[in-house]
Design an enzyme around this catalytic site. Structure first.
Site, PDB file in Angstrom:
ATOM      1  N   GLU A 194       0.689  -1.393   0.535  1.00 44.16           N
ATOM      2  CA  GLU A 194      -0.430   0.165  -0.123  1.00 44.16           C
ATOM      3  C   GLU A 194       0.672   1.302   0.097  1.00 44.16           C
ATOM      4  OE1 GLU A 194      -3.085  -0.597   2.646  1.00 44.16           O
ATOM      5  OE2 GLU A 194      -4.325  -1.977   1.613  1.00 44.16           O
ATOM      6  N   GLU A 317      -4.309  -8.847  -0.445  1.00 42.81           N
ATOM      7  CA  GLU A 317      -5.632  -7.975   0.725  1.00 42.81           C
ATOM      8  C   GLU A 317      -6.993  -8.702   0.757  1.00 42.81           C
ATOM      9  OE1 GLU A 317      -4.514  -5.784   3.754  1.00 42.81           O
ATOM     10  OE2 GLU A 317      -2.415  -5.775   2.455  1.00 42.81           O
TER      11      GLU A 317
END
Ligand code: AHR
Length: 515
Positions: A194, A317
């Site tokens: 991220e 994820e």
């Protein structure tokens, strides 16, 4: 007793007052071209809340039975579902993690604050050796996510050397001094996490440059071949995907990640994990079903730069994200797991199967005690969640050939319109066809007629179902087996047709053996 009878009736397809809707499924048995990589059934354990400490890891001196510090009953449960890979150490934690803090004698490892998750003490007891030993015990592939946000190129390069280099070098020698002679094999390597957010708040353009630099020094030692994964977009940020595909030469990466969480309402008020009404249920599943569009659109971008599909999509994820469990540390992301989560898992895995030409891996968030967990622990007790049981039921699809299907189904859910039936199919190495179906409808059974085009004569195999009396039902430490798998016999196979009745709010898998 009464509950058991009601559930037995539901599963047998005799729900009182329910309507039986109809659906059709056509399975193109001879048109399978792509493999459903077992890595789609991957997992994720972050240094977050009670995911590792008090979850997986209890330490070697614990009275709780353990193998090298990891709970024995969790190891057994994970082996049972053939866990194919495990992602570690984060998540956002990865971009704050300095791996050298987690090697050497445990008593000498630094104690520090886990600033990102709950401000608790991280004593580094679970580090590189503990993680890789666990993967060996499980027979699963490690997937390590390196630190780009607050680390250095040198630090990441040395981590690869420490783990995988066989020869004489400062890092390989250090590993040996720490008790491990042979290098480990590590294939999957994430270059940051991220990086548009907790991994450094970078722009796509900036990250693409960083990725190129970092990956250059992640070397292949001996016969260890790294599969390098670039930190991809946040959900529907197609621009991020575009920039990565445009600015990173294809030969420099094997996969690009994408993260997408199902949050019923908003990030600040997400909704309860176990107290929700029918509308909220349908809203949740409609948001989970967005995964289909998301993958299709990211694949479109990838196809423009990589029509050969050399670079794969890694959904590392995914899962439900609700409000923290009342009374728990909000930074621990602990939540209950209901029958709604089983439906969500079934719908999502069917979507991954559909797109398995591009998706190589997916990792549900997370394995133990965090978000849509498969396993919950409390003291010395452990329970398996409804999501675990779907992973158990769907393991027949690991590395099987995906069979294209056509589904004729109505919409349900009112304003939050979703397909009443979600389905996927595959054929395994022995020729057995497995069809997985989700009835998302809260009230109505669905009678499905499934045509197996091209199978010739076929015999009925085993069936399994997960269903519950209420969509809000969950397994608790007092009632650990409220939502479990049952044998499902309520189907017939005749003249290339499979006929079955799906109970309301259920996930079913049936096997059909060709002759
Ligand atoms: O899974 C919890 C967190 O969600 C991860 O640390 C992060 O990558 C994502 O935002």
């Amino acid at each position: 007793m009464k509950k058991t009878l009601i559930l037995a009736a539901l599963i047998a397809g005799f729900a009182v007052g329910a309507r039986a809707d109809q659906a059709t499924v056509t399975v193109k048995v001879n048109e399978g071209r792509y493999t459903i990589s077992r890595h789609i059934y991957g997992h994720f354990s972050e240094h977050l809340g009670r995911g590792i400490y008090d979850g997986l890891w209890v330490g070697e001196d614990s009275p709780i039975p353990n193998i090298k510090g990891v709970r024995t009953n969790i190891i057994d449960a994970l082996k049972h579902i053939n866990i194919p890979n495990l992602r570690w150490p984060g998540g956002c934690f990865a971009d704050e993690y300095h791996w050298m803090d987690g090697i050497g004698p445990r008593s000498e490892r630094p104690r520090m604050i886990n600033t990102h998750w709950g401000g608790v003490v991280e004593d580094n007891a679970f580090g590189t050796h503990e993680f890789l030993d666990l993967c060996e015990t499980l027979g699963t592939e490690p997937y390590i996510c390196g630190n780009v946000g607050s680390g250095t190129v040198e630090e990441m390069a040395k981590w690869v050397e420490y783990i995988t280099f066989d020869g004489e070098s400062p890092m390989a020698d250090l590993r040996r001094r720490n008790g491990r002679q042979e290098p480990w094999k590590v294939k999957y390597w994430g270059v940051g996490n991220e990086n548009w957010g907790c991994g450094g708040n970078m722009t796509a353009e900036y990250y693409a440059g960083e990725y190129r630099r970092y990956q250059t020094y992640c070397r292949n030692f001996g016969d260890n071949r790294l599969y390098k994964i670039a930190g991809g977009p946040n959900a529907a940020d197609y621009h991020w995907m575009e920039v990565l595909m445009r600015d990173i030469p294809l030969r420099q990466m094997d996969g690009v990640s994408v993260h997408y969480y199902t949050v019923p309402h908003t990030w600040s008020l997400k909704g309860s994990a176990y107290e929700f009404d029918d509308d909220e249920y349908y809203l949740t599943i409609s948001k989970a079903a967005f995964m289909d569009e998301l993958i299709a659109k990211h694949s479109e971008v990838m196809d423009r730069y990589d029509p050969q599909k050399r670079v794969q999509l890694i959904v590392d994820e995914w899962g439900s994200w609700y409000d923290p469990h009342p009374g728990s540390n909000p930074g621990f992301l602990y939540q209950m797991n209901t029958m709604r989560d089983a439906i969500l898992a079934g719908v999502t895995l069917n979507i991954f199967h559909k797109h398995c030409d591009r998706i190589h891996m997916a990792n549900i968030a997370q394995l133990v005690n965090v978000l849509q967990a498969l396993i919950l622990t409390e003291g010395d007790r452990m329970i398996l969640t409804p999501t675990y049981h779907v992973f158990d039921m769907y393991k027949v699809h690991h590395d099987a050939t995906m069979l294209p299907i056509e589904i004729g189904t109505v919409k349900t859910g009112g304003d939050n319109s979703i397909d009443q039936v979600s389905a996927s199919a595959s054929r395994d190495g022995e020729g057995t066809v497995h069809i997985s179906l989700v009835n998302t409808d809260l009230e109505n059974e669905v009678t499905v007629t499934c045509r197996l085009e091209g199978l010739g004569s076929a015999r009925k195999g085993k069936g399994q179902v997960i269903a519950a009396e209420n969509i809000t039902d969950y397994n608790s430490f007092d009632e650990p087996e409220k939502v479990v798998l049952y044998d499902f016999d309520n189907f017939e196979v005749r003249d290339g047709l499979v006929s079955l009745t799906l109970p309301a709010k259920s996930v079913v898998t049936v096997a059909v053996n060709g002759n």
